[in-house]
Scaffold this active site. Structure first.
Site, PDB file in Angstrom:
ATOM      1  N   HIS A 206      -5.864   2.759   1.306  1.00 13.35           N
ATOM      2  CA  HIS A 206      -5.192   3.970   1.767  1.00 13.35           C
ATOM      3  C   HIS A 206      -5.958   4.673   2.896  1.00 13.35           C
ATOM      4  O   HIS A 206      -5.377   5.076   3.900  1.00 13.35           O
ATOM      5  CB  HIS A 206      -5.004   4.966   0.622  1.00 13.35           C
ATOM      6  CG  HIS A 206      -4.422   4.369  -0.624  1.00 13.35           C
ATOM      7  ND1 HIS A 206      -3.481   3.380  -0.604  1.00 13.35           N
ATOM      8  CD2 HIS A 206      -4.640   4.632  -1.937  1.00 13.35           C
ATOM      9  CE1 HIS A 206      -3.141   3.060  -1.858  1.00 13.35           C
ATOM     10  NE2 HIS A 206      -3.847   3.808  -2.668  1.00 13.35           N
TER      11      HIS A 206
ATOM     12  N   ASP B 133       0.896  -1.155   0.000  1.00 17.54           N
ATOM     13  CA  ASP B 133       0.000   0.000   0.000  1.00 17.54           C
ATOM     14  C   ASP B 133       0.937   1.207   0.000  1.00 17.54           C
ATOM     15  O   ASP B 133       1.546   1.523   1.022  1.00 17.54           O
ATOM     16  CB  ASP B 133      -0.859  -0.003   1.270  1.00 17.54           C
ATOM     17  CG  ASP B 133      -1.857   1.136   1.288  1.00 17.54           C
ATOM     18  OD1 ASP B 133      -1.530   2.219   0.768  1.00 17.54           O
ATOM     19  OD2 ASP B 133      -2.961   0.949   1.829  1.00 17.54           O
ATOM     20  N   HIS B 134       1.056   1.865  -1.142  1.00 23.59           N
ATOM     21  CA  HIS B 134       2.118   2.883  -1.238  1.00 23.59           C
ATOM     22  C   HIS B 134       1.893   4.049  -0.270  1.00 23.59           C
ATOM     23  O   HIS B 134       2.826   4.751   0.088  1.00 23.59           O
ATOM     24  CB  HIS B 134       2.303   3.361  -2.680  1.00 23.59           C
ATOM     25  CG  HIS B 134       1.285   4.337  -3.167  1.00 23.59           C
ATOM     26  ND1 HIS B 134       0.034   3.957  -3.577  1.00 23.59           N
ATOM     27  CD2 HIS B 134       1.321   5.695  -3.296  1.00 23.59           C
ATOM     28  CE1 HIS B 134      -0.643   5.035  -3.947  1.00 23.59           C
ATOM     29  NE2 HIS B 134       0.105   6.100  -3.786  1.00 23.59           N
TER      30      HIS B 134
HETATM   31  C1  BG6 Z   1      -3.843   4.569  -6.179  1.00 22.11           C
HETATM   32  C2  BG6 Z   1      -5.204   4.576  -6.781  1.00 22.11           C
HETATM   33  O1  BG6 Z   1      -3.699   3.513  -5.274  1.00 22.11           O
HETATM   34  O2  BG6 Z   1      -3.637   5.795  -5.480  1.00 22.11           O
HETATM   35  C3  BG6 Z   1      -5.350   5.745  -7.735  1.00 22.11           C
HETATM   36  O3  BG6 Z   1      -5.404   3.364  -7.485  1.00 22.11           O
HETATM   37  C4  BG6 Z   1      -5.015   7.032  -7.038  1.00 22.11           C
HETATM   38  O4  BG6 Z   1      -6.666   5.806  -8.267  1.00 22.11           O
HETATM   39  C5  BG6 Z   1      -3.683   6.933  -6.326  1.00 22.11           C
HETATM   40  O5  BG6 Z   1      -4.947   8.032  -8.035  1.00 22.11           O
HETATM   41  C6  BG6 Z   1      -3.430   8.144  -5.462  1.00 22.11           C
HETATM   42  O6  BG6 Z   1      -2.133   8.080  -4.965  1.00 22.11           O
HETATM   43  P1  BG6 Z   1      -1.316   9.398  -4.588  1.00 22.11           P
HETATM   44  O7  BG6 Z   1      -0.040   8.890  -4.028  1.00 22.11           O
HETATM   45  O8  BG6 Z   1      -1.160  10.166  -5.865  1.00 22.11           O
HETATM   46  O9  BG6 Z   1      -2.169  10.138  -3.602  1.00 22.11           O
END
Ligand code: BG6
Length: 521
Positions: free
Chosen positions: A273, A210-211
């Site tokens: 997230h 989960d980044h």
């Molecule tokens: C991803 C989703 O996990 O997170 C995307 O699949 C979303 O839809 C993205 O745009 C948002 O990530 P960040 O790091 O740009 O807030």
């Protein structure tokens, strides 16, 4: 504990006044020599995120020595073809240092794979063994599944059947598998996926990425809460009126129609997230900064989330879908006219949710979780709204309400912590003003910063599970969301539940709120 041992703790002397005479740092050791196998390497994720992250790790000297990156996919490509494709992707996102790229690219290889053929996976296993011999990568491998989610199960099983999960038969090298969300579509499919992963891989070999967890400012939430004595005593229902967690984006669905039509905002952002941000904000302190203890506390928090009354959903959840509008001065189309989207689509691109947590700390404090695409600006933050002063001695004199204190944990675009409080406005007139005390996250720091994918990949190479989901957390979150999704996706007035909002706005109307509750920005 192995992971912890790999980290060398040093007390680094520093003159930075903010940090005091000593700042404590953990310096990551170098990962073992290893091969990163990207399964599904011809896709978008590899070009946009994985390769740039691996190249940056290389530039900052965090990559194993030696390392290999092996791309695998159905498309026929030579090693050279793969290198060219990746170089183009990097040029699109970075100023590429050609010389460094040429050295890095020597360790990029490519193998064609047929996901349905065991024979093909066995060939891959043979190739990997040959590579280990040639490059000295010691049989340590990460299999990063960058395929469509529908291929996760088969791929994990094929890897297992080809002997690639077995650490004992593999010169005692380690074998890890990385899975991207979505971890299933609902509770049952999540359990099913997990069973398939566990057929050949043990839990300690599985990394559910989960980044968001690997973002610097998200990691910082626990430090802020638990490395300071002054915030925790007021971090509860006695002092906090409500908490808003927002992840707003200006981007639309882009070229991801196939995935997004199936997922929608609840599966795309909430099941992962948003739940992680909620847990980090609300969980109890673990006794040690250690992966399993932290994940235990998150699970306890998820267990305390009050299930939504599905008969009264409108007071807890609003769903929206973007219409046309203006973003950054440009006209943008509505969701249903985006390429690949069904013209009658009922997929939500926005959700606002009121979550209540049934425990002593949080009883009665609403958490508003809001996320959506094509909103007014890209903004990710957690806002803690404190209660009003119990009695205002200024009300009669000043005839004005006193603004309550607010603490903002900014994740994007401002990586900051900001506390607002009241002061006297300078001058003869007696009046109050709100001021903010700000800390910018990169203040007084000039070292390398790892972006979220870089950190997650590095931790996986080091075998550290701290920033990855554990299956029990995944399942509890699904058991909260699945009844909501079932209700939303099967009810007859499904189209009435979905409110349209203008692109470039802050979404559809807000949830009904009790008096005194703050709306999101
Ligand atoms: C991803 C989703 O996990 O997170 C995307 O699949 C979303 O839809 C993205 O745009 C948002 O990530 P960040 O790091 O740009 O807030």
């Amino acid at each position: 504990m192995d992971n912890l041992n790999k980290k060398l703790t040093v007390m680094a002397e520093t003159t930075t006044s903010d940090m005091g005479p000593f700042g404590s740092c953990i310096i990551e050791g170098k990962p073992d020599p290893s091969t990163i196998v990207i399964v599904g390497a011809s896709g978008d994720l590899t070009a946009r995120k994985l390769l740039p992250a691996l190249f940056n790790l290389y530039l900052n000297d965090y990559m194993p020595d030696p390392f290999l990156i092996v791309g695998c996919a159905r498309s026929k490509m030579s090693d050279e073809g793969f290198r060219k494709k990746m170089k183009k992707a990097l040029i699109d996102t970075n100023n590429l240092d050609n010389q460094k790229w040429e050295t890095f690219a020597k360790f990029l290889l490519y193998r064609v794979i047929d996901y349905k053929s065991l024979h093909s996976f066995k060939n891959l296993a043979d190739s990997l063994r040959d590579m280990d011999r040639e490059y000295g990568t010691g049989g340590n491998r990460i299999f990063y599944l960058s395929t469509p989610p529908s291929l996760y199960k088969t791929t994990a099983i094929m890897l297992g059947k080809a002997g690639l999960s077995n650490e004992k038969t593999n010169q005692n090298g380690w074998s890890r598998i990385v899975v991207e969300k979505p971890f299933g579509r609902n509770l049952n499919t999540a359990i099913d996926l997990d069973r398939s992963l566990h057929k050949y891989f043990h839990e300690n070999q599985i990394f559910r990425i989960d980044h968001y967890l690997a973002k610097e400012t998200v990691q910082n939430i626990l430090m802020f809460r638990f490395a300071n004595a002054i915030f925790e005593p007021i971090w509860n229902r006695q002092y906090i009126r409500q908490i808003n967690i927002i992840a707003a984006e200006t981007l639309g669905v882009e070229h991801r129609a196939g995935y997004y039509e199936q997922a929608g905002i609840l599966r795309d952002m909430f099941q992962n997230h948003m739940m992680q941000l909620l847990a980090l904000t609300a969980m109890e302190p673990p006794s040690m900064f250690e992966a399993e203890r932290i994940r235990d506390e998150k699970v306890k928090l998820y267990q305390a989330i009050r299930p939504f009354p599905t008969r009264d959903l409108q007071n807890y959840l609003i769903l929206g879908q973007y219409g046309s509008g203006i973003i950054d001065g440009k006209k943008v189309t509505d969701y249903r006219h985006e390429p690949g989207i069904n013209i009658n689509s009922l997929t939500p691109t926005f959700a606002g949710m009121k979550v209540l947590i049934d425990n002593w700390r949080w009883q009665g404090v609403p958490f508003y979780l809001t996320s959506g695409k094509r909103l007014s600006k890209k903004l990710t933050e957690i806002v803690i709204h404190f209660k009003d002063v119990p009695h205002s001695l200024f009300r009669q004199t000043l005839g004005e309400e006193i603004t309550a204190n607010q603490l903002i944990l900014g994740i994007y675009p401002d990586e900051k912590i900001s506390l607002t409080f009241q002061t006297k406005n300078p001058g003869a007139k007696l009046c109050l003003r709100s001021v903010a005390m700000d800390f910018q996250y990169h203040q007084n720091y000039s070292g390398p910063v790892l972006d979220a994918y870089e950190k997650a990949l590095l931790d996986c190479m080091l075998g550290d599970h701290m920033l990855f989901w554990r299956q029990d957390g995944v399942e509890i979150c699904w058991s909260f969301l699945t009844p909501i999704l079932d209700k939303c996706e099967t009810c007859q007035d499904r189209s009435r539940m979905l409110l349209s909002y203008e692109s470039g706005s802050w979404g559809p109307r807000l949830l009904k709120r009790s008096k005194g509750e703050e709306p999101p920005p």
